[in-house]
Design a protein around this motif. Structure first.
Motif, PDB file in Angstrom:
ATOM      1  N   PRO A 234       3.189  25.337  -2.835  1.00  0.00           N
ATOM      2  CA  PRO A 234       2.635  25.427  -4.061  1.00  0.00           C
ATOM      3  C   PRO A 234       1.581  24.309  -4.214  1.00  0.00           C
ATOM      4  CG  PRO A 234       4.920  25.543  -4.517  1.00  0.00           C
ATOM      5  CD  PRO A 234       4.702  25.383  -2.897  1.00  0.00           C
ATOM      6  N   ASP A 235       1.746  23.420  -3.266  1.00  0.00           N
ATOM      7  CA  ASP A 235       0.956  22.143  -3.305  1.00  0.00           C
ATOM      8  C   ASP A 235      -0.033  22.031  -2.245  1.00  0.00           C
ATOM      9  OD1 ASP A 235       2.550  21.929  -0.938  1.00  0.00           O
ATOM     10  OD2 ASP A 235       3.280  19.863  -1.387  1.00  0.00           O
ATOM     11  N   ALA A 236      -0.382  23.441  -1.612  1.00  0.00           N
ATOM     12  CA  ALA A 236      -1.500  23.254  -0.474  1.00  0.00           C
ATOM     13  C   ALA A 236      -2.712  23.541  -1.242  1.00  0.00           C
ATOM     14  CB  ALA A 236      -1.031  24.656   0.410  1.00  0.00           C
ATOM     15  N   PRO A 271      -1.083  17.251  -0.116  1.00  0.00           N
ATOM     16  CA  PRO A 271      -0.066  17.193   1.061  1.00  0.00           C
ATOM     17  C   PRO A 271      -0.356  18.253   2.282  1.00  0.00           C
ATOM     18  CG  PRO A 271       0.725  17.849  -1.241  1.00  0.00           C
ATOM     19  CD  PRO A 271      -0.681  17.677  -1.025  1.00  0.00           C
ATOM     20  N   ARG A 272      -0.807  19.277   2.003  1.00  0.00           N
ATOM     21  CA  ARG A 272      -1.134  20.250   3.067  1.00  0.00           C
ATOM     22  C   ARG A 272      -2.448  20.834   2.461  1.00  0.00           C
ATOM     23  NH1 ARG A 272       3.764  21.251   1.089  1.00  0.00           N
ATOM     24  NH2 ARG A 272       4.950  20.490   3.192  1.00  0.00           N
ATOM     25  N   TYR A 273      -3.211  21.386   3.864  1.00  0.00           N
ATOM     26  CA  TYR A 273      -4.158  22.370   3.591  1.00  0.00           C
ATOM     27  C   TYR A 273      -4.359  23.828   4.217  1.00  0.00           C
ATOM     28  CZ  TYR A 273      -6.372  18.028   2.413  1.00  0.00           C
ATOM     29  OH  TYR A 273      -6.772  16.770   1.709  1.00  0.00           O
ATOM     30  N   GLY A 282      -8.998  24.718  12.097  1.00  0.00           N
ATOM     31  CA  GLY A 282      -7.775  24.156  11.693  1.00  0.00           C
ATOM     32  C   GLY A 282      -7.166  23.007  12.687  1.00  0.00           C
ATOM     33  N   ASP A 283      -7.145  23.162  13.908  1.00  0.00           N
ATOM     34  CA  ASP A 283      -6.863  22.522  15.220  1.00  0.00           C
ATOM     35  C   ASP A 283      -7.781  21.049  15.167  1.00  0.00           C
ATOM     36  OD1 ASP A 283      -4.811  23.922  15.751  1.00  0.00           O
ATOM     37  OD2 ASP A 283      -5.811  25.295  17.325  1.00  0.00           O
ATOM     38  N   ASN A 284      -9.236  21.410  15.067  1.00  0.00           N
ATOM     39  CA  ASN A 284      -9.993  20.320  15.242  1.00  0.00           C
ATOM     40  C   ASN A 284      -9.874  19.237  14.058  1.00  0.00           C
ATOM     41  OD1 ASN A 284     -10.924  21.509  17.499  1.00  0.00           O
ATOM     42  ND2 ASN A 284     -12.643  22.649  16.324  1.00  0.00           N
ATOM     43  N   ILE A 285      -9.549  19.915  12.837  1.00  0.00           N
ATOM     44  CA  ILE A 285      -9.562  19.177  11.738  1.00  0.00           C
ATOM     45  C   ILE A 285      -7.981  18.464  11.795  1.00  0.00           C
ATOM     46  CG2 ILE A 285      -9.194  19.161   9.153  1.00  0.00           C
ATOM     47  CD1 ILE A 285     -11.085  21.155   8.810  1.00  0.00           C
ATOM     48  N   GLU A 293      -1.592  17.650   7.082  1.00  0.00           N
ATOM     49  CA  GLU A 293      -0.884  18.783   7.371  1.00  0.00           C
ATOM     50  C   GLU A 293      -1.873  20.055   7.201  1.00  0.00           C
ATOM     51  OE1 GLU A 293       3.344  19.425   6.063  1.00  0.00           O
ATOM     52  OE2 GLU A 293       2.991  21.516   6.663  1.00  0.00           O
ATOM     53  N   MET A 294      -1.806  20.806   8.311  1.00  0.00           N
ATOM     54  CA  MET A 294      -2.919  22.186   8.071  1.00  0.00           C
ATOM     55  C   MET A 294      -1.838  23.023   8.409  1.00  0.00           C
ATOM     56  SD  MET A 294      -5.630  20.269   7.790  1.00  0.00           S
ATOM     57  CE  MET A 294      -6.525  21.642   7.930  1.00  0.00           C
TER      58      MET A 294
END
Ligand code: SF4
Length: 345
Positions: A234-236, A271-273, A282-285, A293-294
């Protein structure tokens, strides 16, 4: 710079993403690319979707289509290696015709660029005389040559607004155009679906005319994907690219070009994206924001972008492949559309 120093640098950024043995091989290839780059006075422009080991080692500039177009116009190098797909390398050649422009794989296409031809654009112009044609940069040179101005996902709404006409043709990405219509409060129609061939459209009210092209990656994300991720996390914070459907964009927390998404992750503290775009980004970020946290939905990949690897980039410089050529008669018309965009925003 040595292969060892490149390895240490990649390890510091990618130890959690790429196995060590792979990193060593990638570092050696990156070192070879750097050597060839100097030897050939080349510049490497890399799209944000490139694999992490490439993205974080050899590019002189990384970015989205708009940023890289500006770099291509400015460079002093003799050779431009465009680590991206063919239409991007074509844009570099349109802007820098005297340079050798290389794309590292001959089959690096794009479903959007393949969705429309120059003849399609000529027919639209015939059917809607006097209506300006705004064309997404994800198209080939001959399509740009038939257009009035280009746009990217970073500036599409601003370019459409800058036309200052009642009606605008905005092609070929159905979803990008629908998202611009939504943002600007315009009504959009798709002549290939909404109008009978050859006429009968006198009664219909419209301010935007679109084309049914789609990105084969972004069209696959759904509102249900977002609901499921929100139920579990829920916090993504959910970021989507404007080539996603308007429903997906509306259900997201933020929508923007690849570089706008990168900036948004840097500037916010969630907290996460979750990024609804090509998975490599996503890996690059993650590599550049180790504290964040991706989440990734990686079952959908761009088969074209994924052809561009460090190895293919080395071979491009080594064997001078694959050289982008554009007939001058097409280039001089295409450059007007691209330069108008660069001057407008
Ligand atoms: S991600 Fe979509 S728009 Fe980008 S190159 Fe691949 S198919 Fe084309």
């Amino acid at each position: 710079m040595t292969a060892e120093s490149i390895y240490e640098d990649l390890k510091a950024k990618l130890a959690d993403v790429v196995p060590d043995a792979e990193l060593r091989l990638k570092a050696e290839t990156a070192f070879e690319v750097q050597r060839l780059k100097t030897e050939r006075n080349a510049v490497i422009l890399a799209h944000n979707y490139m694999e992490p080991a490439l993205y974080l080692s050899v590019p002189d500039h990384a970015g989205d289509s708009l940023e890289l177009s500006r770099r291509a116009a400015d460079t002093e190098a003799d050779v431009i290696v465009f680590c991206g797909v063919r239409f991007m390398a074509e844009t570099a050649k349109i802007l820098s015709p005297e340079k050798t422009v290389l794309v590292p794989h001959k089959d690096a296409g794009c479903s959007l660029a393949a969705s429309i031809t120059a003849e399609d654009v000529r027919q639209l112009r015939e059917r809607f005389p006097g209506v300006p044609i705004v064309t997404y940069i994800n198209t080939y040179a001959d399509v740009k040559a038939e257009s009035d101005i280009c746009c990217t996902s970073a500036n599409a709404a601003a370019i459409v607004a800058s036309m200052k006409t009642d009606t605008v043709i905005c092609i070929p990405d159905e979803y990008l155009s629908r998202n611009v219509a939504r943002e600007t409060g315009k009504h959009i129609i798709f002549p290939t679906r909404d109008l009978p061939a050859g006429g009968g459209d006198g009664e219909l009210e419209y301010q935007m005319i679109g084309w049914p092209g789609r990105c084969e990656v972004h069209e696959k994300f759904t509102v249900e994907d977002i609901s499921q991720v929100r139920a579990q996390f829920p916090d993504a914070l959910i970021l989507s690219h404007p080539e996603c459907s308007p429903e997906v964009v509306e259900a997201s927390d933020f929508s923007g070009s690849t570089s706008a998404m990168i900036r948004h992750v840097k500037e916010t503290e969630a907290p996460r994206y979750l990024l609804l775009t090509e998975c490599a980004m996503g890996d690059n970020i993650a590599a550049e924001n180790p504290d964040k946290e991706m989440l990734r939905l990686c079952s959908v990949r761009c088969p074209h972008m994924n052809l561009i690897t460090l190895e293919a980039t080395r071979d491009a410089l080594l064997f001078n492949q694959y050289v982008i050529e554009i007939p001058e008669e097409i280039r001089v018309r295409a450059v007007r559309s691209v330069e108008r965009m660069l001057a407008a925003v």
